[in-house]
Design a protein around this motif. Structure first.
Motif, PDB file in Angstrom:
ATOM      1  N   THR A 212      10.209  -1.986  -4.679  1.00 15.13           N
ATOM      2  CA  THR A 212       9.954  -0.978  -5.699  1.00 15.13           C
ATOM      3  C   THR A 212      11.160  -0.025  -5.707  1.00 15.13           C
ATOM      4  O   THR A 212      12.010  -0.082  -4.804  1.00 15.13           O
ATOM      5  CB  THR A 212       8.690  -0.177  -5.358  1.00 15.13           C
ATOM      6  OG1 THR A 212       8.916   0.507  -4.114  1.00 15.13           O
ATOM      7  CG2 THR A 212       7.463  -1.076  -5.282  1.00 15.13           C
ATOM      8  N   PRO A 213      11.241   0.842  -6.674  1.00 10.40           N
ATOM      9  CA  PRO A 213      12.317   1.850  -6.636  1.00 10.40           C
ATOM     10  C   PRO A 213      12.311   2.630  -5.317  1.00 10.40           C
ATOM     11  O   PRO A 213      13.376   2.885  -4.745  1.00 10.40           O
ATOM     12  CB  PRO A 213      12.006   2.741  -7.835  1.00 10.40           C
ATOM     13  CG  PRO A 213      11.354   1.812  -8.815  1.00 10.40           C
ATOM     14  CD  PRO A 213      10.502   0.899  -7.956  1.00 10.40           C
ATOM     15  N   LEU A 214      11.128   2.961  -4.814  1.00  9.29           N
ATOM     16  CA  LEU A 214      11.038   3.661  -3.531  1.00  9.29           C
ATOM     17  C   LEU A 214      11.628   2.817  -2.408  1.00  9.29           C
ATOM     18  O   LEU A 214      12.372   3.323  -1.559  1.00  9.29           O
ATOM     19  CB  LEU A 214       9.577   4.014  -3.223  1.00  9.29           C
ATOM     20  CG  LEU A 214       9.307   4.697  -1.888  1.00  9.29           C
ATOM     21  CD1 LEU A 214      10.003   6.051  -1.827  1.00  9.29           C
ATOM     22  CD2 LEU A 214       7.804   4.854  -1.683  1.00  9.29           C
ATOM     23  N   GLY A 215      11.305   1.528  -2.396  1.00 12.39           N
ATOM     24  CA  GLY A 215      11.842   0.630  -1.375  1.00 12.39           C
ATOM     25  C   GLY A 215      13.352   0.501  -1.453  1.00 12.39           C
ATOM     26  O   GLY A 215      14.042   0.450  -0.436  1.00 12.39           O
TER      27      GLY A 215
ATOM     28  N   ARG B 243       0.822  -1.208   0.000  1.00 13.03           N
ATOM     29  CA  ARG B 243       0.000   0.000   0.000  1.00 13.03           C
ATOM     30  C   ARG B 243       0.861   1.266   0.000  1.00 13.03           C
ATOM     31  O   ARG B 243       0.565   2.244  -0.677  1.00 13.03           O
ATOM     32  CB  ARG B 243      -0.916  -0.001   1.231  1.00 13.03           C
ATOM     33  CG  ARG B 243      -1.759   1.256   1.397  1.00 13.03           C
ATOM     34  CD  ARG B 243      -2.240   1.440   2.806  1.00 13.03           C
ATOM     35  NE  ARG B 243      -1.112   1.747   3.673  1.00 13.03           N
ATOM     36  CZ  ARG B 243      -1.095   1.580   4.991  1.00 13.03           C
ATOM     37  NH1 ARG B 243      -2.143   1.089   5.614  1.00 13.03           N
ATOM     38  NH2 ARG B 243      -0.039   1.893   5.699  1.00 13.03           N
ATOM     39  N   ASP B 244       1.972   1.209   0.755  1.00 11.94           N
ATOM     40  CA  ASP B 244       2.862   2.366   0.887  1.00 11.94           C
ATOM     41  C   ASP B 244       3.873   2.484  -0.254  1.00 11.94           C
ATOM     42  O   ASP B 244       4.707   3.392  -0.251  1.00 11.94           O
ATOM     43  CB  ASP B 244       3.602   2.314   2.226  1.00 11.94           C
ATOM     44  CG  ASP B 244       2.660   2.426   3.421  1.00 11.94           C
ATOM     45  OD1 ASP B 244       1.501   2.874   3.239  1.00 11.94           O
ATOM     46  OD2 ASP B 244       3.075   2.063   4.535  1.00 11.94           O
ATOM     47  N   GLY B 245       3.817   1.541  -1.208  1.00 11.33           N
ATOM     48  CA  GLY B 245       4.678   1.622  -2.376  1.00 11.33           C
ATOM     49  C   GLY B 245       6.109   1.153  -2.167  1.00 11.33           C
ATOM     50  O   GLY B 245       6.992   1.470  -2.955  1.00 11.33           O
ATOM     51  N   LEU B 246       6.346   0.370  -1.105  1.00  4.69           N
ATOM     52  CA  LEU B 246       7.700  -0.124  -0.825  1.00  4.69           C
ATOM     53  C   LEU B 246       8.003  -1.435  -1.533  1.00  4.69           C
ATOM     54  O   LEU B 246       9.165  -1.722  -1.833  1.00  4.69           O
ATOM     55  CB  LEU B 246       7.898  -0.295   0.685  1.00  4.69           C
ATOM     56  CG  LEU B 246       7.752   0.971   1.525  1.00  4.69           C
ATOM     57  CD1 LEU B 246       7.814   0.634   3.011  1.00  4.69           C
ATOM     58  CD2 LEU B 246       8.824   1.979   1.136  1.00  4.69           C
ATOM     59  N   ILE B 247       6.961  -2.247  -1.753  1.00  4.39           N
ATOM     60  CA  ILE B 247       7.129  -3.543  -2.418  1.00  4.39           C
ATOM     61  C   ILE B 247       6.049  -3.717  -3.482  1.00  4.39           C
ATOM     62  O   ILE B 247       5.024  -3.030  -3.458  1.00  4.39           O
ATOM     63  CB  ILE B 247       7.060  -4.739  -1.437  1.00  4.39           C
ATOM     64  CG1 ILE B 247       5.669  -4.813  -0.781  1.00  4.39           C
ATOM     65  CG2 ILE B 247       8.187  -4.686  -0.412  1.00  4.39           C
ATOM     66  CD1 ILE B 247       5.358  -6.134  -0.120  1.00  4.39           C
ATOM     67  N   ALA B 248       6.298  -4.656  -4.377  1.00  4.16           N
ATOM     68  CA  ALA B 248       5.296  -5.092  -5.356  1.00  4.16           C
ATOM     69  C   ALA B 248       5.333  -6.617  -5.369  1.00  4.16           C
ATOM     70  O   ALA B 248       6.381  -7.228  -5.144  1.00  4.16           O
ATOM     71  CB  ALA B 248       5.618  -4.536  -6.738  1.00  4.16           C
ATOM     72  N   ARG B 249       4.185  -7.214  -5.608  1.00  2.18           N
ATOM     73  CA  ARG B 249       4.100  -8.673  -5.672  1.00  2.18           C
ATOM     74  C   ARG B 249       3.798  -9.081  -7.110  1.00  2.18           C
ATOM     75  O   ARG B 249       2.956  -8.479  -7.762  1.00  2.18           O
ATOM     76  CB  ARG B 249       3.016  -9.188  -4.747  1.00  2.18           C
ATOM     77  CG  ARG B 249       3.247  -8.826  -3.293  1.00  2.18           C
ATOM     78  CD  ARG B 249       2.177  -9.445  -2.443  1.00  2.18           C
ATOM     79  NE  ARG B 249       1.703  -8.522  -1.442  1.00  2.18           N
ATOM     80  CZ  ARG B 249       1.118  -8.893  -0.319  1.00  2.18           C
ATOM     81  NH1 ARG B 249       0.913 -10.168  -0.065  1.00  2.18           N
ATOM     82  NH2 ARG B 249       0.706  -8.001   0.542  1.00  2.18           N
ATOM     83  N   THR B 250       4.493 -10.117  -7.549  1.00  2.00           N
ATOM     84  CA  THR B 250       4.251 -10.659  -8.884  1.00  2.00           C
ATOM     85  C   THR B 250       4.068 -12.170  -8.767  1.00  2.00           C
ATOM     86  O   THR B 250       4.581 -12.785  -7.832  1.00  2.00           O
ATOM     87  CB  THR B 250       5.437 -10.365  -9.842  1.00  2.00           C
ATOM     88  OG1 THR B 250       6.627 -10.949  -9.293  1.00  2.00           O
ATOM     89  CG2 THR B 250       5.643  -8.869 -10.016  1.00  2.00           C
TER      90      THR B 250
END
Length: 143
Positions: A96-99, A75-82
């Motif tokens: 993510t790039p932010l993480g 939700r906070d944009g730190l990770i993404a799941r695939t």
């Protein structure tokens, strides 16, 4: 004779954990993560692209706790799941790039949190305390 909390390692360890979490939280909030997310971030900075099961094994937390933490991190944009390429039930967890960009600042925030709590300790006292803490953690893992 009553229970003296000041002589109880179990009680003091709980207070110590709360103190470290508070110290890190003060620094982490402005960076966009929480102390509960820090262990996940550390694992992913070391090895990005783990499954939730792999994170569970490394972090030794409850499945529900990790699932909630990962949901907040997504939700906070730190990770993404695939989707996992071979296991339809699993997902790959990627920073993510932010993480990824958070690493240097978050590690520094944790170091600053440690420094604040070790204020007044001489270097060898801090190193000895950390060594004792490692030994206790290892003993606790055997229980």
């Amino acid at each position: 004779m009553g229970f003296d909390r000041s002589h109880s390692a179990t009680y003091l360890a709980g207070q110590l954990a709360k103190g470290f979490a508070r110290s890190l939280q003060k620094r982490a909030i402005s960076l966009g993560f929480s102390p509960g997310q820090f262990p996940v971030l550390l694992e992913l900075w070391q090895e990005d692209g783990l499954t939730q099961k792999q994170l569970l094994d490394k972090l030794e937390v409850e499945q529900a706790t990790l699932a909630n933490t990962l949901s907040r991190m997504e939700r906070d944009g730190l990770i993404a799941r695939t989707p996992h390429p071979t296991d339809r039930r699993a997902q790959i967890i990627m920073l993510t790039p932010l993480g990824r960009e958070l690493e240097a600042k978050a590690v520094q925030a944790a170091a600053d949190a440690d420094d604040a709590l070790f204020s007044g300790f001489r270097r060898f006292e801090q190193e000895l305390m950390i060594e004792y803490m490692r030994m206790i953690v290892e003993n606790a893992r055997k229980l």
